[in-house]
Scaffold this active site. Structure first.
Site, PDB file in Angstrom:
ATOM      1  CG  ASP A  18      -2.059   0.973   1.102  1.00  0.00           C
ATOM      2  OD1 ASP A  18      -2.348   1.423  -0.022  1.00  0.00           O
ATOM      3  OD2 ASP A  18      -2.669   1.296   2.140  1.00  0.00           O
ATOM      4  CG  ASN A  20       1.836   1.291  -5.098  1.00  0.00           C
ATOM      5  OD1 ASN A  20       2.766   1.158  -4.315  1.00  0.00           O
ATOM      6  ND2 ASN A  20       1.302   0.278  -5.766  1.00  0.00           N
ATOM      7  CG  ASN A  66      -7.896  -2.150  -4.743  1.00  0.00           C
ATOM      8  OD1 ASN A  66      -7.000  -2.948  -4.469  1.00  0.00           O
ATOM      9  ND2 ASN A  66      -8.151  -1.110  -3.952  1.00  0.00           N
TER      10      ASN A  66
END
Ligand code: IPE
Ligand code: IPE
Ligand code: MG
Length: 241
Positions: A18, A20, A66
């Site tokens: 996590d 990015n 996502n």
């Protein structure tokens, strides 16, 4: 980098990749640049963890939630996944030589036919490798995983293959995507978030956690060493004393 020695290593390490997007934002780059850099970190840390002797490593790459992101970002992530698979196929001999078994956790049916074909091919080709089990969780959600396991078991009951009383924790565990693998001993989450976000919901019942503010693209071998050094000192009781 010289491989460090640890007295206790997790048998199974989980990593939530996590941060990015924030990494890209800090540099005024588009989010996809963060994912690109994150995929480089994934390659580097995967190789390092394997060299250390960690036998099962699960990287969380894309959750069932996502899909709520903009289409362009989702496409960019899928493109990076495609590149990873193509590269894995190009280097198949090398991967097999190193004993790396690739496995994908998640609902494959939600991915493109092309990706599904590549995933099936890589899994089939590396199925006899036993040194390192590299899991990539993609279109993965812990709740979805439990739901599909429950449906598989319910179907067996409906078919008269088993009775309700025969349903066991082992049977449930065997119906998960991680069937046959040990539960994660250690789960690492960078980026400052202190949550699981639907990662290995069933399997993490007794996992140790290691959190850091570092953003995933900035994560180094040294961060992993720190997490492993902390893990070495944890006293795991599993309900005992
Ligand atoms: C993790 O980085 C990658 C995926 C969830 C696919 P993020 O994209 O979530 O990065 P942040 O949390 O927005 O910084
Ligand atoms: C978790 O990160 C999923 C992956 C790293 C693949 P998210 O960025 O999606 O998690 P939330 O939304 O902050 O909980
Ligand atoms: Mg995030």
């Amino acid at each position: 980098m010289a491989d460090k020695q640890f007295s206790v290593l997790p048998q199974h390490l989980g990593i939530i990749m996590d941060g990015n997007g924030r990494w890209a934002k800090q540099r005024s780059l588009v989010r996809s640049e963060g994912h690109k850099q994150g995929s480089e970190t994934f390659r580097k840390i995967g190789e390092y963890a394997g060299n250390l002797g960690i036998r099962y490593i699960t990287f969380y790459a894309f959750s069932t939630e996502n899909w709520n992101r903009p289409e362009a970002e989702v496409n960019a992530i899928m493109q990076l996944f495609d590149s990873f698979l193509t590269e894995a196929i190009d280097r198949l001999d090398e991967n097999i030589e190193k004993g790396i078994r690739l496995h994908f956790l998640g609902d494959k049916s939600g991915l493109s036919d092309e990706l599904q074909n590549l995933m099936d091919y890589v899994e089939e080709q590396t199925k006899n490798c036993t040194k390192v089990h590299l899991n990539l969780a993609i279109n993965y959600g812990g709740r979805q995983e439990i739901l599909q396991a429950v449906k598989t078991i319910a179907q067996k009951v409906q078919n008269g293959e088993i009775s309700v009383d025969e349903i066991s924790e082992q049977m449930l565990s065997d119906a998960l995507y991680t069937s046959g693998q040990p539960d994660p001993d250690l789960i690492i989450r960078p980026s400052g978030e202190l949550r699981l976000s639907n990662f290995l919901t069933y399997q993490s019942a007794y996992s140790e956690f290691w959190f850091s503010d570092v953003l995933w693209p900035d994560f180094t071998e040294e961060h992993l060493n720190q997490a492993l050094a902390d893990f070495e000192k944890r006293h795991r009781r599993f309900g005992g004393i």
